[in-house]
Every structure is written in C-alpha cells, then in structure tokens.
Write an enzyme that holds these catalytic residues in place. Structure first.
Site, PDB file in Angstrom:
ATOM      1  N   GLU A 231       0.896  -1.174  -0.121  1.00 52.75           N
ATOM      2  CA  GLU A 231       0.016  -0.257  -0.093  1.00 52.75           C
ATOM      3  C   GLU A 231       0.819   1.390  -0.038  1.00 52.75           C
ATOM      4  O   GLU A 231       1.822   1.463   0.759  1.00 52.75           O
ATOM      5  CB  GLU A 231      -0.794   0.136   1.109  1.00 52.75           C
ATOM      6  CG  GLU A 231      -1.778   1.226   1.377  1.00 52.75           C
ATOM      7  CD  GLU A 231      -2.605   1.223   2.742  1.00 52.75           C
ATOM      8  OE1 GLU A 231      -3.475   2.125   2.875  1.00 52.75           O
ATOM      9  OE2 GLU A 231      -2.352   0.450   3.628  1.00 52.75           O
ATOM     10  N   LYS A 300      -9.637   2.585  -3.293  1.00 52.81           N
ATOM     11  CA  LYS A 300     -10.026   1.913  -2.116  1.00 52.81           C
ATOM     12  C   LYS A 300     -11.451   2.456  -1.560  1.00 52.81           C
ATOM     13  O   LYS A 300     -11.780   3.726  -1.953  1.00 52.81           O
ATOM     14  CB  LYS A 300      -9.329   2.337  -0.792  1.00 52.81           C
ATOM     15  CG  LYS A 300      -9.568   1.634   0.225  1.00 52.81           C
ATOM     16  CD  LYS A 300      -8.493   2.019   1.431  1.00 52.81           C
ATOM     17  CE  LYS A 300      -8.699   1.380   2.881  1.00 52.81           C
ATOM     18  NZ  LYS A 300      -7.889   1.701   3.996  1.00 52.81           N
ATOM     19  N   CYS A 352      -5.562  -2.723   2.735  1.00 53.21           N
ATOM     20  CA  CYS A 352      -5.616  -2.461   4.095  1.00 53.21           C
ATOM     21  C   CYS A 352      -6.939  -2.958   5.020  1.00 53.21           C
ATOM     22  O   CYS A 352      -7.393  -4.208   5.040  1.00 53.21           O
ATOM     23  CB  CYS A 352      -5.109  -1.094   4.596  1.00 53.21           C
ATOM     24  SG  CYS A 352      -4.673  -1.054   6.255  1.00 53.21           S
TER      25      CYS A 352
END
Length: 487
Positions: A231, A300, A352
């Site tokens: 990430e 995301k 994440c």
C-alpha cells in the site's frame, strides 16, 4: 479456549438480571473485551496523532465504549424477551441476537467488524464452515457451543447440549476437504517488503531513495510472473512520478512481468481536489490494457475513519492534531470495481482495512477471480498485536472464498495463504526482504461467495421475530392467569 470462558462468564453474569441491568453488564463486558483486543490503536494516536498519553488513552476507551454498545444491546434484548424459556434463550435467541448486533457493529457508520468470534477458530474444525457461512457462521457456532455448555451447567441437562455440540463439531469435520473451486496454472509471485520508516515515508528528500530501493529489490525477480509492492509503496502522488512509473512499466514489459503497486492518485474534478488510495498495474502488455471485465487500477472503497477520512470534518479538524493525520482526506472508490489483471489472472483487491469487510469481496470476487490481493501498511501500529490480527483476518478470506490470499505490506507481516488457508510463506515484521513463491490460482464460487451472509442474517431476524412473538404471547397468557386468579 479463553474466548469460550469469557463468553460463558457473560451468560453467567446475565442470568436472572433485568433487561436494564443486563445491558449494563453487557456494556462492561464489551468494554473489557474491546480494550483488550484493540488497545493497539493508541500506538498510531501517540506516534502520529500528536496527542499526550492520557488523551490517547481516553480516545481508545471512547472507541471501545462505542463498540461495547453492541454487546450491551444483545444483553438487553436477550433478557428482555427470553426470561421464560432456557431452551429458547440459549439455543435460538442468544446466537441470533448476537449475530444481528455483530452485523450492526460491522455496518453502522461504515462499520468496524474487528474481533468477530469466528476468527479465533482458524485452526479448529469450525473453520470448515467458512466457505458456506463465512466468519459469521463460525461466530454463530461459537455462540451455540458456549450456550450449550452454559445450559448444561445451569439446568443440569446434558443430552441436548451434547447433541448440539456433537452436530456442530462433526458436521464441521465432515466438511473437511470439500472443494468448491478448481486450481489453475500456477504463477510465480514476488512480494517486496520495503520496510520504510513511517516517519520518513513522506519526506520529499527521502522519495528518491525509497523509489530506488523498491526497484533494486525487484530487479532480481523480474523472472516472476507478478511482482507486488505494498500500500502506497510509492511515496508520492501518481502524477508526480509519471516518468518513474513509465520507466518501471517498460522494464516490466521487457521482462514479460507485471508489477502491482499501491500509490496515491490525485484528480481535480469540478474545482475539487480528490485523492484516492489506489492500486495500479504496471507492465501490462498493450493488448490487455482496459480489457473488460478487468482493469489496471483499483480505488479503495472502505476508508478508515480518522485515518483516511474525518467524519464531521469541519467540526473535528480544528480540535486536535489527531484529525490532521497525513493522508486523511481520501475519496471512496466504487463499491463494485473490476478485477485487476496481471499475467492473465483476475485479481480481487482489498486495501488494508478493507480486508475485514467480507461482504465487499462477495461483490468483487467473480467465478474468474484467481487471487485475492490485499496491500497494507501496518507501520502505524508498531510492534503491537494489531498487525497479527490483521493477518488473521486476511487468512479467513482464503477459507471463505477458497482462493489464495496474497498480502503485501510495508513493514510486515507480508504473507501468502493458499486456497485452503495454509501459509505458503511470510516475511517477519521490520525486515527488508522479498517473498518469492509459486501460487496456484483457483476459480469457481463457494456458497458464501454467491450469497454472502444474507441467508444467515435473514434466518437470524426470523428467529428473533419468533422470540419476540413468543414473549408477547407468554406475557398475555401470564396476564390472563393473574386476572383469573384475582377473580
């Protein structure tokens, strides 16, 4: 074992209490449960939020107090509607109500589905329920087993309890080895763990060193099918490093290799600055670019409150430095995005925190999806138990979808799990290294992949409805008896 003891103790404490008092005890139990489980959140508040220890501690307690509302609600409903039947209380109401309140915790205000009971059963036969019912189904099994044990203790009746536990355990064992997905040609994967210090990551003077280090670690593995960086491995906005990305992409293309990396994307739309936590694919052969139904980038969707967006931003940002953490103003990507494409494999992606939301992956994992990729940066949480919990959550997705889960992180724990949830390899925390492995993609659809937790939730609401109706009927019957006795 400690989970069963704790849950058993909760049922013991709630016994013969009024609904109001039960809610209070449920809240205290939940407060202790969540403080023990997520106290590590304080690490990021202390190290990067700029707040003193007492304030950081208070904020963690407040977060845990909010999460404790859901066990309190479960305790209240349980004692409000099931005071007249132990069988109904322990074998129907408790697991149904717990699942409903747990689901609410994972949905209200974007949700925080951490510490679900099912994650504790990864190495027990109960994990075989995962491809059918997900982690939620395993949580229900834990509730039923605990309730059965408490019923046997309370009522001194063992046959029903033994039967329920036997059915749960032996049916889980019978599911061992059931395959819903099929293997494809294996791929060579190289995961690069750069181990960049969080407090140096975004310093402009460190950017070139970080970019060169990632490239240096990768050049020895250009014979792999797919190279993966974690990430926001690239510590810059995408447009700021376009020439670097073009250079890396050409290197990968010359080596017939695909590189996937986290990066921050910036766009200006209608005079508004928009930032996205993104994953992009570099080195794709030209004929594969933007080929439907796959894509070369992912944005995301499930953002971390405070860390990536600030609720009630205009009110909270002026209050404290905590609300001005770096990269805390992201926009959300779409709920249903196309799979990434790399080396002729379709890849469902979660960045994440998103890996904890299995319902999001239900929407993005298709029958053609070969891998689940999750990239993360747990450097925010230092040496705490947070990264270990995060890894276990990712592992559960392998069981639910019967696909390999590839986890690439900045400082660890980088790991790969196969389609049976078994570890292929890992890099320990705070090591600069590359994890190289042959990984077999799997295609197909598990029942959980097809239906998600919807059937289990519908059943739970129906059962709670039945409990509610039973309580009303019982109350009316008792009222009539009182009237007849008084006459």
């Amino acid at each position: 074992m400690s989970l069963y003891v704790s849950l058993f103790a909760l049922l013991f404490i709630l016994d013969n209490k009024s609904a109001k008092h039960a809610a209070g005890y449920g809240f205290l139990w939940g407060l202790g449960f969540f403080i023990a489980g997520i106290h590590w959140v304080a690490v990021s508040i202390l190290d990067f939020g700029g707040l003193p220890v007492p304030v950081a501690g208070l904020l963690v307690v407040l977060l845990c107090a909010y999460l404790a509302i859901y066990p309190a609600l479960c305790a209240y409903l349980l004692n409000r509607f099931t005071s007249h039947s132990s069988l109904l209380r322990y074998f129907i109401a408790f697991p149904a109500i717990w699942l409903i309140t747990d689901w609410l915790r994972g949905w209200v205000m974007t949700g925080f589905p951490w510490l679900q009971f099912g994650y504790s059963q990864m190495d027990t036969p109960l994990v075989n329920y995962a491809p059918l019912l997900g982690v939620e189904g395993i949580t229900v099994a834990v509730c039923l087993i605990t309730a059965s044990l408490y019923y046997a203790y309370r009522e001194r009746k063992f046959i029903i309890s033994a039967a329920v536990i036997s059915v749960i355990v032996f049916s889980a064992m019978a599911l061992q080895g059931q395959q819903w997905t099929t293997p494809q040609a294996s791929k060579s994967i190289a995961l690069v763990q750069g181990n960049t210090e969080q407090d140096e990551k975004w310093l402009p003077e460190k950017r070139t060193d970080i970019l060169n280090e990632y490239l240096k670690l990768s050049l020895d593995h250009t014979d792999a099918d797919i190279i993966i960086w974690p990430e926001s491995a690239i510590p810059a906005l995408e447009f700021q490093v376009k020439s670097y990305l073009d250079y890396v992409s050409e290197l990968m293309r010359e080596s017939n290799t695909t590189l996937i990396t986290g990066i921050i994307n910036y766009q200006r739309v209608d005079n508004i600055d928009e930032y996205y936590n993104a994953v992009i694919v570099l080195g794709q052969p030209q004929e594969h670019k933007n080929h439907s139904p796959i894509n070369d980038r992912y944005y995301k969707n499930k953002l971390l409150p405070i860390g990536e967006f600030v609720p009630f931003e205009d009110l909270l940002r002026p209050i404290a430095p905590l609300f001005n953490l770096p990269m805390s103003s992201f926009q959300r990507g779409g709920e249903e995005q196309l799979n990434l494409a790399a080396s002729n494999v379709h890849i469902a992606t979660a960045i994440c925190y998103e890996i904890a939301f299995n319902q999001t992956l239900v929407k993005t994992v298709t029958p053609d999806t070969g891998f689940i990729l999750t990239v993360s940066n747990d450097a925010w949480f230092g040496t705490s138990i947070g990264p270990d919990q995060h890894l276990e959550i990712a592992r559960m997705r392998a069981f639910e979808f019967q696909r390999p889960v590839i986890r690439s992180t900045n400082t660890g724990i980088t790991a790969i799990y196969d389609a049976q949830g078994q570890e292929v390899g890992r890099i320990a925390q705070f090591e600069k290294a590359v994890l190289r492995a042959e990984v077999t993609p799997y295609q197909g659809t598990t029942p959980f992949n097809r239906y998600g937790n919807t059937p289990l939730l519908i059943l739970s609401f129906l059962l709670f409805g039945a409990v509610f109706v039973h309580a009303l009927i019982t109350k009316k019957y008792q009222a009539k008896r009182l009237v007849s006795h008084s006459l």
